[in-house]
Design a protein around this motif. Structure first.
Motif, PDB file in Angstrom:
ATOM      1  N   LYS A   3       0.887  -1.158   0.000  1.00  0.00           N
ATOM      2  CA  LYS A   3       0.000   0.000   0.000  1.00  0.00           C
ATOM      3  C   LYS A   3       0.928   1.212   0.000  1.00  0.00           C
ATOM      4  N   ILE A   4       1.031   1.855  -1.162  1.00  0.00           N
ATOM      5  CA  ILE A   4       2.021   2.898  -1.375  1.00  0.00           C
ATOM      6  C   ILE A   4       1.323   4.227  -1.600  1.00  0.00           C
ATOM      7  N   TYR A   5       1.729   5.227  -0.817  1.00  0.00           N
ATOM      8  CA  TYR A   5       1.154   6.571  -0.888  1.00  0.00           C
ATOM      9  C   TYR A   5       2.253   7.513  -1.374  1.00  0.00           C
ATOM     10  N   ILE A   6       2.046   8.143  -2.526  1.00  0.00           N
ATOM     11  CA  ILE A   6       3.016   9.061  -3.111  1.00  0.00           C
ATOM     12  C   ILE A   6       2.501  10.483  -2.907  1.00  0.00           C
ATOM     13  N   LEU A  56     -15.821   6.546  -1.626  1.00  0.00           N
ATOM     14  CA  LEU A  56     -14.922   6.037  -2.674  1.00  0.00           C
ATOM     15  C   LEU A  56     -13.513   5.801  -2.136  1.00  0.00           C
ATOM     16  N   TYR A  57     -13.025   6.728  -1.324  1.00  0.00           N
ATOM     17  CA  TYR A  57     -11.669   6.624  -0.767  1.00  0.00           C
ATOM     18  C   TYR A  57     -11.557   5.446   0.190  1.00  0.00           C
ATOM     19  N   GLU A  58     -12.544   5.272   1.048  1.00  0.00           N
ATOM     20  CA  GLU A  58     -12.540   4.134   1.978  1.00  0.00           C
ATOM     21  C   GLU A  58     -12.512   2.811   1.212  1.00  0.00           C
ATOM     22  N   ASP A  59     -13.222   2.757   0.091  1.00  0.00           N
ATOM     23  CA  ASP A  59     -13.218   1.544  -0.732  1.00  0.00           C
ATOM     24  C   ASP A  59     -11.813   1.246  -1.238  1.00  0.00           C
ATOM     25  N   ILE A  60     -11.090   2.266  -1.662  1.00  0.00           N
ATOM     26  CA  ILE A  60      -9.707   2.070  -2.124  1.00  0.00           C
ATOM     27  C   ILE A  60      -8.831   1.605  -0.965  1.00  0.00           C
ATOM     28  N   LEU A  61      -8.912   2.303   0.156  1.00  0.00           N
ATOM     29  CA  LEU A  61      -8.047   1.969   1.297  1.00  0.00           C
ATOM     30  C   LEU A  61      -8.290   0.571   1.816  1.00  0.00           C
ATOM     31  N   ASN A  62      -9.490   0.035   1.636  1.00  0.00           N
ATOM     32  CA  ASN A  62      -9.817  -1.306   2.123  1.00  0.00           C
ATOM     33  C   ASN A  62      -9.373  -2.409   1.178  1.00  0.00           C
ATOM     34  N   LYS A  63      -8.881  -2.057   0.012  1.00  0.00           N
ATOM     35  CA  LYS A  63      -8.367  -3.074  -0.915  1.00  0.00           C
ATOM     36  C   LYS A  63      -7.051  -3.625  -0.371  1.00  0.00           C
ATOM     37  N   LYS A  78      -6.113   9.920   5.935  1.00  0.00           N
ATOM     38  CA  LYS A  78      -6.187   8.564   6.491  1.00  0.00           C
ATOM     39  C   LYS A  78      -5.224   7.615   5.778  1.00  0.00           C
ATOM     40  N   GLY A  79      -4.926   7.883   4.532  1.00  0.00           N
ATOM     41  CA  GLY A  79      -4.006   7.042   3.776  1.00  0.00           C
ATOM     42  C   GLY A  79      -2.627   6.951   4.401  1.00  0.00           C
ATOM     43  N   TYR A  80      -2.213   8.007   5.108  1.00  0.00           N
ATOM     44  CA  TYR A  80      -0.903   7.974   5.771  1.00  0.00           C
ATOM     45  C   TYR A  80      -0.856   6.877   6.833  1.00  0.00           C
ATOM     46  N   ASP A  81      -1.962   6.674   7.516  1.00  0.00           N
ATOM     47  CA  ASP A  81      -2.013   5.667   8.577  1.00  0.00           C
ATOM     48  C   ASP A  81      -2.109   4.251   8.024  1.00  0.00           C
ATOM     49  N   VAL A  82      -2.657   4.106   6.835  1.00  0.00           N
ATOM     50  CA  VAL A  82      -2.895   2.788   6.250  1.00  0.00           C
ATOM     51  C   VAL A  82      -1.738   2.326   5.369  1.00  0.00           C
ATOM     52  N   ALA A  83      -1.005   3.267   4.797  1.00  0.00           N
ATOM     53  CA  ALA A  83       0.064   2.936   3.839  1.00  0.00           C
ATOM     54  C   ALA A  83       1.210   2.187   4.502  1.00  0.00           C
TER      55      ALA A  83
END
Length: 91
Positions: A3-6, A56-63, A78-83
């Protein structure tokens, strides 16, 4: 499953880098501009509501794996915490 956040400024090459990385790692890339905006090829684009964006964003993060990129919009924090990995492009 990566899970990569750029992150980086506008025009720093985030989307280009994300697409290349997606191809090399065979990990799906999701453009957050397409989450924020509903593009209409026949007219005016529509900015989604915060509720629509969140769904939509939560759906992506849950993949199980993804690559996303952002210019610092707080709605995507939230992506920072999940990445697993955060890449900062600085020119």
């Amino acid at each position: 499953m990566p899970k990569i956040y750029i992150i980086g400024s506008v025009g720093s090459g985030k989307t280009t880098f994300a697409r290349k990385l997606s191809s090399e790692l065979n990990v799906p890339h999701y453009e957050l501009d397409l989450v924020t905006w509903e593009y209409n090829p026949n007219g005016q684009d529509r900015k989604r509501s915060d509720d629509e964006i969140t769904i939509l964003y939560e759906d992506i993060l849950n993949k199980k794996e993804w690559i996303i990129e952002n210019v610092g919009k707080s709605i995507y924090d939230k992506g920072y915490d999940v990445a697993d990995t955060i890449i900062y492009l600085k020119l």
